[in-house]
Design a protein around this motif. Structure first.
Motif: not given
Length: 102
Positions: A47, A49, A86-91
């Protein structure tokens, strides 16, 4: 890895031979869990990140993955911790799925 067990000392002239082929064994739960470093590397590679150990621990807690007790606790009771976006949680969740943790 090799393990030797002594079942009985009563009659040393008799013994049991056990052969275990490693390719027949399933992956153990301990082997399937990724380290924090492996999780970070996976997220960065897939990702782009960077994630912290704190964010990984927060997502593990949401997933019900039991962690050992943290001895590096804040001294103040009302200390604020940044929450995982949320975007890091998803990754991180994708990394856990990849490593078979969830």
């Amino acid at each position: 890895m090799e393990t030797v067990c002594l079942f009985s000392k009563l009659n040393a002239k008799q013994h049991i031979e056990v052969e275990v082929k490693m390719d027949e064994l399933d992956l153990t739960a301990a082997e399937s869990k990724a380290t924090y470093e492996k999780s970070k590397a996976y997220v960065l590679e897939h990702s782009g990140m960077k994630v912290s150990n704190l964010y990984i621990a927060q997502v593990k807690q949401k997933c019900g993955i039991i962690e050992r007790e943290n001895y590096n606790k804040p001294k103040a009771e009302n200390a604020k911790q940044p929450q995982c976006p949320p975007e890091k949680e998803k990754a991180i969740m994708e990394a856990f799925e990849y490593f078979g943790m969830i």
